[in-house]
Design a protein around this motif. Structure first.
Motif, short mmCIF file in Angstrom:
data_model
loop_
_atom_site.label_atom_id
_atom_site.label_comp_id
_atom_site.label_asym_id
_atom_site.label_seq_id
_atom_site.Cartn_x
_atom_site.Cartn_y
_atom_site.Cartn_z
N ILE A 86 -2.64 19.83 2.75
CA ILE A 86 -1.48 19.35 3.52
C ILE A 86 -1.48 17.83 3.60
CG2 ILE A 86 -0.36 19.34 5.78
CD1 ILE A 86 -1.46 22.18 6.20
N LEU A 87 -2.64 17.24 3.88
CA LEU A 87 -2.74 15.78 3.97
C LEU A 87 -2.47 15.12 2.63
CD1 LEU A 87 -5.83 15.45 6.32
CD2 LEU A 87 -3.56 14.52 6.77
N GLU A 88 -2.97 15.71 1.58
CA GLU A 88 -2.74 15.14 0.25
C GLU A 88 -1.26 15.10 -0.08
OE1 GLU A 88 -4.17 15.90 -4.40
OE2 GLU A 88 -4.94 17.17 -2.77
N SER A 89 -0.54 16.18 0.26
CA SER A 89 0.90 16.20 0.02
C SER A 89 1.62 15.22 0.94
CB SER A 89 1.44 17.61 0.26
OG SER A 89 0.92 18.52 -0.68
N ALA A 90 1.19 15.15 2.20
CA ALA A 90 1.84 14.26 3.17
C ALA A 90 1.70 12.79 2.76
CB ALA A 90 1.26 14.49 4.56
N LYS A 91 0.59 12.46 2.14
CA LYS A 91 0.35 11.06 1.75
C LYS A 91 1.29 10.60 0.64
CE LYS A 91 -4.39 10.18 3.23
NZ LYS A 91 -5.74 9.74 2.80
N THR A 92 1.85 11.52 -0.10
CA THR A 92 2.81 11.12 -1.13
C THR A 92 4.07 10.55 -0.50
OG1 THR A 92 3.80 13.34 -1.23
CG2 THR A 92 1.93 12.87 -2.71
N MET A 93 4.36 10.97 0.75
CA MET A 93 5.52 10.44 1.48
C MET A 93 5.11 9.38 2.51
SD MET A 93 7.85 13.80 2.28
CE MET A 93 8.10 15.09 1.06
N THR A 94 3.89 9.48 3.02
CA THR A 94 3.39 8.53 4.03
C THR A 94 2.01 8.06 3.60
OG1 THR A 94 4.58 9.79 5.72
CG2 THR A 94 2.99 8.16 6.49
N PRO A 95 1.93 7.05 2.73
CA PRO A 95 0.62 6.61 2.20
C PRO A 95 -0.34 6.09 3.25
CG PRO A 95 2.45 5.75 0.88
CD PRO A 95 3.05 6.33 2.12
N LEU A 246 7.97 -0.70 6.55
CA LEU A 246 6.65 -1.00 7.08
C LEU A 246 6.70 -2.32 7.83
CD1 LEU A 246 4.33 -0.05 4.10
CD2 LEU A 246 4.81 1.27 6.14
N VAL A 247 6.09 -2.36 8.99
CA VAL A 247 6.00 -3.60 9.75
C VAL A 247 4.91 -4.45 9.13
CG1 VAL A 247 5.54 -4.61 11.99
CG2 VAL A 247 6.76 -2.42 11.83
N PRO A 248 5.19 -5.69 8.70
CA PRO A 248 4.15 -6.53 8.09
C PRO A 248 2.96 -6.67 9.01
CG PRO A 248 6.32 -7.52 7.84
CD PRO A 248 6.48 -6.37 8.78
N ASP A 249 1.79 -6.28 8.54
CA ASP A 249 0.60 -6.29 9.38
C ASP A 249 -0.61 -6.11 8.48
OD1 ASP A 249 -1.43 -5.72 11.33
OD2 ASP A 249 0.18 -5.20 12.72
N GLU A 250 -1.78 -6.51 9.00
CA GLU A 250 -3.02 -6.27 8.28
C GLU A 250 -3.22 -4.77 8.09
OE1 GLU A 250 -7.84 -7.01 8.83
OE2 GLU A 250 -6.40 -7.74 10.32
N HIS A 251 -2.79 -4.00 9.11
CA HIS A 251 -2.82 -2.54 9.05
C HIS A 251 -1.37 -2.07 9.11
CE1 HIS A 251 -7.19 -2.41 9.64
NE2 HIS A 251 -7.00 -3.39 10.50
N PRO A 252 -0.81 -1.65 7.98
CA PRO A 252 0.62 -1.30 7.94
C PRO A 252 0.98 -0.23 8.96
CG PRO A 252 -0.29 -1.43 5.72
CD PRO A 252 -1.46 -1.52 6.67
N LYS A 253 2.19 -0.35 9.49
CA LYS A 253 2.70 0.58 10.48
C LYS A 253 4.02 1.18 10.00
CE LYS A 253 0.70 -2.25 14.16
NZ LYS A 253 0.98 -3.10 15.34
N ILE A 254 4.28 2.40 10.40
CA ILE A 254 5.55 3.03 10.08
C ILE A 254 6.36 3.18 11.35
CG2 ILE A 254 4.56 4.27 8.11
CD1 ILE A 254 4.53 6.80 9.84
N THR A 255 7.65 3.40 11.21
CA THR A 255 8.51 3.58 12.38
C THR A 255 8.69 5.05 12.71
OG1 THR A 255 10.47 3.51 10.99
CG2 THR A 255 9.73 1.43 11.94
N GLU A 256 8.46 5.92 11.73
CA GLU A 256 8.52 7.37 11.93
C GLU A 256 8.07 8.04 10.65
OE1 GLU A 256 13.16 8.11 10.58
OE2 GLU A 256 12.51 8.74 12.56
N PHE A 257 7.84 9.33 10.71
CA PHE A 257 7.59 10.08 9.48
C PHE A 257 8.92 10.26 8.74
CE2 PHE A 257 3.70 12.29 11.43
CZ PHE A 257 2.82 11.43 10.79
#
Length: 305
Positions: A86-95, A246-257
């Motif tokens: 599940i995580l492997e598939s999810a990472k294709t949309m949310t790296p 993605l919010v520019p950051d050392e650790h990228p952030k998302i706004t939602e899935f």
């Protein structure tokens, strides 16, 4: 009869003049405490924790606690292999998605089904809470639970978004456990569990940030807790394409899935999650973590650790 005259002492001009010229005593400065007594200043460094930030400031003498049900994950088990897929598939949309076990030093990973929000205790309150959890465990019979679907949840501070497995069977028994904890949580002035909990076990997470042109979502409702910080409910953004930003950051952030993420995962893996191979599991103990110490009690009081 002769009355005694009242005697009044008057200071001479020389004495008053002398007193006014006397400088006040200097205040003595207290010595600086040794660094070994004061201790080092606690500084949180998000770079050491995959960009996660502490949502409650560190206070000396205060211990963070969390009450939960542990679901062990054998790395050879069907459930663990399914979660990895599940995580492997999810990472294709949310790296930027992380799991909970790759950074863990534990040989065997586990899922947590929370029975409390984060609890903050003083030193003298720790044993009282442990006694309460032990008594509740002794009065509770083991039961069976199952996962019903894959969901998204957001912590109360909106700093992380989670992939979670929501509980199907066993919800009633878990509600009974959280209700039993309420009087003790009130006694130590801690928040009770959510009124309408969505019991779950989180297995993936990503840092959550605000889109540059969008405000923080205001339609998120508190739900459940997992690992600190605690998970609540899903975020629904008004922006149709904000999930890809993605919010520019050392650790990228998302706004939602991405909107398609959950439908895709549930369609592809839902039958395996609710099927006979990974359908149900036994709940036979309650755990409490206070600071770094973990204590466990088997239901019906058959054992303790």
């Amino acid at each position: 009869m002769k009355r005694d005259s009242a005697l009044v002492a008057y200071s001479s001009s020389d004495e008053s003049e002398s007193d006014s010229l006397t400088p006040p005593p200097k205040k003595r400065k207290l010595p600086v405490l040794s660094a070994t007594l004061v201790g080092p200043l606690h500084v949180d460094d998000p770079s050491l924790h995959q960009g996660r930030t502490r949502t409650t400031p560190h206070i000396d003498g205060q211990f963070a606690a969390h009450i939960y049900i542990s679901v062990p994950l054998d790395r050879d088990s069907t459930l663990f292999k399914l979660l990895c897929k599940i995580l492997e598939s999810a990472k294709t949309m949310t790296p930027t998605l992380h799991n909970f076990w790759s950074a863990s030093k534990d040989n065997e990973p586990e899922l947590h089904i929370s029975l409390s929000r984060p609890i903050y205790l003083r030193a003298h309150q720790r044993e009282d809470l442990k006694r309460t959890v032990k008594l509740i465990a002794e009065k509770t019979r083991p039961f069976t639970a199952s996962f019903a679907r894959i969901s998204e949840l957001v912590n109360d501070e909106a700093t992380r978004i989670f992939l979670a497995l929501e509980i199907g069977a066993g919800h009633h028994e878990l509600t009974t456990l959280t209700t039993s904890l309420m009087p003790t949580l009130r006694a130590v002035r801690q928040q009770e569990f959510y009124a309408s909990p969505r019991f779950h076990a989180s297995f993936g997470w990503a840092l959550l940030g605000r889109h540059a042109s969008s405000p923080n979502p205001d339609n998120a409702t508190n739900s459940n807790a997992d690992r600190p910080p605690i998970a609540s409910t899903s975020i629904k953004s008004d922006s149709s394409n904000s999930s890809a930003s993605l919010v520019p950051d050392e650790h990228p952030k998302i706004t939602e899935f991405p909107p398609a993420l959950l439908p895709t995962l549930n369609e592809q893996y839902g039958p395996s999650l609710t099927g006979s191979t990974a359908k149900s599991f036994d709940i036979s103990e309650i755990s409490i973590k206070i600071g770094k110490e973990v204590s466990r009690w088997c239901l019906n009081g058959t054992c303790s650790a």
